[in-house]
Design a protein around this motif. Structure first.
Motif, short mmCIF file in Angstrom:
data_model
loop_
_atom_site.label_atom_id
_atom_site.label_comp_id
_atom_site.label_asym_id
_atom_site.label_seq_id
_atom_site.Cartn_x
_atom_site.Cartn_y
_atom_site.Cartn_z
N LEU A 57 0.83 -1.21 0.00
CA LEU A 57 0.00 0.00 0.00
C LEU A 57 0.86 1.25 0.00
CD1 LEU A 57 -2.70 -1.19 2.57
CD2 LEU A 57 -3.03 -0.90 0.11
N ALA A 58 1.94 1.23 0.76
CA ALA A 58 2.84 2.39 0.81
C ALA A 58 3.45 2.65 -0.56
CB ALA A 58 3.92 2.18 1.86
N GLY A 59 3.63 1.60 -1.36
CA GLY A 59 4.23 1.75 -2.67
C GLY A 59 3.30 2.30 -3.73
N LEU A 60 2.02 2.49 -3.38
CA LEU A 60 1.06 3.01 -4.36
C LEU A 60 1.15 4.52 -4.51
CD1 LEU A 60 -2.11 0.91 -3.42
CD2 LEU A 60 -0.53 0.51 -5.33
N GLY A 61 1.89 5.18 -3.63
CA GLY A 61 1.97 6.63 -3.70
C GLY A 61 0.69 7.34 -3.29
N LEU A 62 -0.04 6.74 -2.36
CA LEU A 62 -1.32 7.32 -1.93
C LEU A 62 -1.12 8.70 -1.30
CD1 LEU A 62 -2.90 4.17 -0.24
CD2 LEU A 62 -3.55 5.16 -2.44
N HIS A 63 -2.04 9.58 -1.60
CA HIS A 63 -2.08 10.89 -0.93
C HIS A 63 -2.99 10.83 0.29
CE1 HIS A 63 -3.35 15.01 -0.08
NE2 HIS A 63 -2.31 15.45 -0.78
N THR A 64 -4.20 10.22 0.11
CA THR A 64 -5.21 10.23 1.17
C THR A 64 -5.91 8.89 1.25
OG1 THR A 64 -5.62 12.60 0.81
CG2 THR A 64 -7.32 11.37 1.99
N ILE A 65 -6.17 8.47 2.49
CA ILE A 65 -7.03 7.32 2.76
C ILE A 65 -8.29 7.85 3.43
CG2 ILE A 65 -7.34 5.22 4.14
CD1 ILE A 65 -4.32 4.74 3.82
N PHE A 66 -9.44 7.59 2.82
CA PHE A 66 -10.73 7.96 3.39
C PHE A 66 -11.30 6.74 4.10
CE2 PHE A 66 -10.30 10.83 -0.25
CZ PHE A 66 -10.57 12.06 0.33
N ASP A 67 -11.50 6.87 5.41
CA ASP A 67 -12.04 5.79 6.24
C ASP A 67 -13.47 6.17 6.62
OD1 ASP A 67 -12.69 3.93 8.18
OD2 ASP A 67 -10.93 4.29 9.44
N PHE A 68 -14.44 5.41 6.13
CA PHE A 68 -15.85 5.74 6.36
C PHE A 68 -16.44 5.00 7.56
CE2 PHE A 68 -15.38 6.31 1.63
CZ PHE A 68 -15.35 7.69 1.68
N LEU A 83 0.54 4.59 7.26
CA LEU A 83 1.42 4.51 6.10
C LEU A 83 2.19 5.83 6.01
CD1 LEU A 83 -1.02 2.96 3.46
CD2 LEU A 83 0.63 1.78 4.92
N PRO A 84 3.49 5.77 5.83
CA PRO A 84 4.28 7.00 5.85
C PRO A 84 3.87 7.96 4.75
CG PRO A 84 5.58 5.12 5.05
CD PRO A 84 4.31 4.57 5.61
N GLY A 85 3.68 9.22 5.15
CA GLY A 85 3.38 10.27 4.19
C GLY A 85 1.97 10.28 3.66
N VAL A 86 1.10 9.44 4.20
CA VAL A 86 -0.28 9.35 3.72
C VAL A 86 -1.22 10.02 4.72
CG1 VAL A 86 -2.15 7.82 2.98
CG2 VAL A 86 0.23 7.21 2.51
N ARG A 87 -2.11 10.86 4.21
CA ARG A 87 -3.09 11.52 5.07
C ARG A 87 -4.27 10.59 5.30
NH1 ARG A 87 -6.30 16.87 3.06
NH2 ARG A 87 -7.00 15.35 1.51
N ASN A 88 -4.65 10.40 6.56
CA ASN A 88 -5.82 9.59 6.92
C ASN A 88 -6.96 10.51 7.29
OD1 ASN A 88 -3.34 7.75 7.58
ND2 ASN A 88 -5.09 6.37 7.46
N VAL A 89 -8.09 10.36 6.61
CA VAL A 89 -9.26 11.19 6.86
C VAL A 89 -10.43 10.29 7.24
CG1 VAL A 89 -10.88 12.86 5.88
CG2 VAL A 89 -8.47 12.92 5.20
#
Length: 270
Positions: A57-68, A83-89
């Motif tokens: 998952l970290a290798g996908l280059g994600l910007h944001t994870i939306f957790d509903f 995940l390093p560098g990923v914003r969790n919302v």
């Protein structure tokens, strides 16, 4: 300067601790374009991700994870892995108090109790009502997600607990906003029924009696992705706003400029 996006695998991974993961890239739009690979992902919760899962998952280059998920969901399963560098919302799309007694019964109830709350179509009716309610009552939340995607939040991953209902609706709304064909949205939605994707049913009584064929049959409507549920959401859009365009502009407050930015973020160049 153009952002260098990560390499996107052509073969869907088999994640050990994350259910129902997939890239929605490739889905066609009405104007002949397609959702770009590596822009928008969906899954079940990330609380049980293994080290290997997290590395992928970290290798996908994600910007944001939306957790509903709501607070009750998070207490049950745990928080997402970091995940390093990923914003969790976290944007709950259901109230922790809503149905708490019902879901306790699903987990802990005996066969007679399950029959009382799930038999004779009651389970499916509950799911249909939930889909309708999320579309009508969670416009602010869906608007927030789509505006974030239009601004800076891609690549993004959307998830709930199982990755089929709250995340499924949020993905469907995002795909509607960029003009994806409805039958393509339905086809992606139904992928949540694949045995390797499905949420693992948890019961306090995991004995053969507690997980009997009759018990599982009663529970199935809660844990299946059914086109009737998604159709109820689409019907609610038509009944409430008259058309998908009015839902997007009046319900979700999306301007033409925001919708164009969404297309730029999520679609191929055509």
């Amino acid at each position: 300067m153009t952002q260098q996006l990560p390499q996107v695998p052509s073969i869907e991974p088999e994640l050990t601790g994350v259910r129902n993961f997939r890239d929605v890239g490739g889905l066609p739009t009405a104007d002949g374009r397609r959702v770009r690979q590596g822009r928008l992902y969906r899954s079940g919760h990330l609380a049980h991700a293994t080290g290997e899962d997290a590395a992928f998952l970290a290798g996908l280059g994600l910007h944001t994870i939306f957790d509903f998920r709501n607070a009750a969901d998070q207490r049950l399963e745990g928080p997402d892995v970091e995940l390093p560098g990923v914003r969790n919302v976290n944007i709950p799309l259901s109230d922790p108090a809503d149905g708490a007694e019902f879901w306790t019964m699903v987990r802990d109830g005996d066969l007679d109790q399950l029959r009382s709350i799930l038999d004779d179509g009651k389970a499916a009716a509950r799911m249909t009502a939930s889909y309708r309610e999320i579309i009508k009552e969670r416009t602010a939340e869906h608007s927030r997600v789509l505006h974030a995607l239009a601004e800076d939040s891609v690549p993004a991953l959307m998830h709930c607990a199982a990755g089929k209902d709250r995340a499924g609706l949020s993905i469907a709304v995002a795909l509607l906003a960029v003009g994806v064909e409805r039958d393509a949205i339905e086809e992606d939605y139904l992928k949540s029924n694949d045995p390797r994707r499905r949420y693992k049913v948890r019961r306090s009584d995991s004995s053969p009696a507690g997980m009997s064929p009759e018990v599982m049959e009663l529970l199935n409507p809660l844990f299946e992705a059914r086109l009737d549920y998604l159709a109820a959401a689409f019907s609610t859009i038509e009944e409430t706003w008259g058309s998908t365009d009015r839902y997007l502009t009046e319900g979700l407050k999306l301007s033409d400029e925001t919708r164009e930015r969404l297309r730029e973020r999520l679609l191929d160049e055509g």
